[in-house]
Write an enzyme that holds these catalytic residues in place. Structure first.
Site, PDB file in Angstrom:
ATOM      1  N   GLY A  64       0.825  -1.194   0.000  1.00 19.88           N
ATOM      2  CA  GLY A  64       0.000   0.000   0.000  1.00 19.88           C
ATOM      3  C   GLY A  64       0.866   1.254   0.000  1.00 19.88           C
ATOM      4  O   GLY A  64       1.963   1.276  -0.565  1.00 19.88           O
ATOM      5  N   CYS A  65       0.400   2.284   0.649  1.00 17.61           N
ATOM      6  CA  CYS A  65       1.114   3.555   0.732  1.00 17.61           C
ATOM      7  C   CYS A  65       2.490   3.375   1.368  1.00 17.61           C
ATOM      8  O   CYS A  65       2.609   2.804   2.452  1.00 17.61           O
ATOM      9  CB  CYS A  65       0.282   4.540   1.557  1.00 17.61           C
ATOM     10  SG  CYS A  65       1.144   6.050   1.997  1.00 17.61           S
ATOM     11  N   PHE A  66       3.527   3.894   0.711  1.00 13.70           N
ATOM     12  CA  PHE A  66       4.859   3.688   1.261  1.00 13.70           C
ATOM     13  C   PHE A  66       5.095   4.485   2.533  1.00 13.70           C
ATOM     14  O   PHE A  66       6.005   4.175   3.296  1.00 13.70           O
ATOM     15  CB  PHE A  66       5.972   3.912   0.240  1.00 13.70           C
ATOM     16  CG  PHE A  66       5.933   5.154  -0.595  1.00 13.70           C
ATOM     17  CD1 PHE A  66       5.226   6.285  -0.228  1.00 13.70           C
ATOM     18  CD2 PHE A  66       6.643   5.190  -1.792  1.00 13.70           C
ATOM     19  CE1 PHE A  66       5.228   7.430  -1.015  1.00 13.70           C
ATOM     20  CE2 PHE A  66       6.656   6.326  -2.597  1.00 13.70           C
ATOM     21  CZ  PHE A  66       5.935   7.455  -2.202  1.00 13.70           C
ATOM     22  N   CYS A  68       3.117   4.387   5.042  1.00 16.65           N
ATOM     23  CA  CYS A  68       2.729   3.419   6.075  1.00 16.65           C
ATOM     24  C   CYS A  68       3.825   2.384   6.278  1.00 16.65           C
ATOM     25  O   CYS A  68       4.205   2.075   7.414  1.00 16.65           O
ATOM     26  CB  CYS A  68       1.435   2.717   5.687  1.00 16.65           C
ATOM     27  SG  CYS A  68      -0.016   3.780   5.529  1.00 16.65           S
TER      28      CYS A  68
END
Length: 235
Positions: A64-66, A68
């Protein structure tokens, strides 16, 4: 491969209930609008320079979002650096704007440099699968697109074997209600993301996406993996 390092799947099952279905992310494009203008501030990734570079190894994960991924793995004892970046696609020297179109083939990833004498690749895999939903194809929560796919980009055959072994065990143990769709593929060229993406959560904790999406993940990490945390993050 040393199969003695199998992490406890009954525990991981409980961990998954804590993380996976409460980790939905809202789209972060709006969050980047102001940050892009502030990129000249060069918020570079902080690095732990106390470790010797001689014995360090690397792992690269997409989850997902890097932002995170970076925030989670930065807090683990034995991790030296975490660099947000892009890999897995065909576009050379991609920009974040290009990545967001979903047409470059790249995934947002975090490349982790770690000391295997302190934290093993097996343990990194444990945290990886426990801190995102590996059953949703090309998305994490409301962050949708191939750039958000779940992936292990292995650096060598041992990492490949371990990732495949553990994914098979997780499937056999039915830790997740749905099939795991994590991509296990060799690492291609890794492109470091723009400076303002580096160390993003630590620099922007009050920003909406960080406060409402990443902070809960970090707090759960502290509760589930307290013995794996660096002292400065264990508070």
């Amino acid at each position: 491969m040393n199969n003695k390092a199998i992490f406890p799947f009954t525990v991981l099952c409980l961990i998954s209930l804590l993380f996976v279905f409460s980790s939905a992310c809202s789209p972060k494009q709006k969050a980047h609008a102001k940050d892009s203008m502030d990129s000249t501030q060069d918020k570079v990734n902080t690095k732990n320079t106390t470790m010797s570079n001689q014995n360090l190894e690397k792992a690269t994960f997409g989850a997902g979002c890097f932002w995170c991924i970076e925030a989670v793995f930065q807090r683990l004892e034995g991790v030296d650096t975490v660099i947000s970046g892009y890999t897995g696609g065909q576009t050379e020297n991609p920009t974040y704007k290009e990545i967001c179109t979903g047409t470059t083939g790249h995934a947002e990833v975090a490349q982790i440099t770690y000391n295997p004498e302190i934290i093993s690749f097996d343990e990194l895999l444990e945290v990886f699968w426990a801190t995102h939903d590996p059953t949703t194809l090309n998305r994490q929560g409301n962050d949708i697109g191939t750039q958000y796919r779940s992936a292990v980009f292995y650096h060598n055959e041992e990492q490949k074997e371990k990732a495949e072994f553990y994914m098979k065990r997780l499937t056999e143990e039915k830790v997740f209600d749905r099939p795991i769709v994590t991509e296990i593929t060799p690492l291609g060229k890794f492109y470091e993301a723009e400076n303002y993406h580096q160390n993003y959560y630590n620099n922007n904790k009050t920003q909406g996406y960080c406060a409402f999406i990443i902070s809960p993940k970090v707090e759960k990490l502290k509760k589930v993996f307290p013995k794996k945390l660096k002292k400065e993050y264990a508070k």
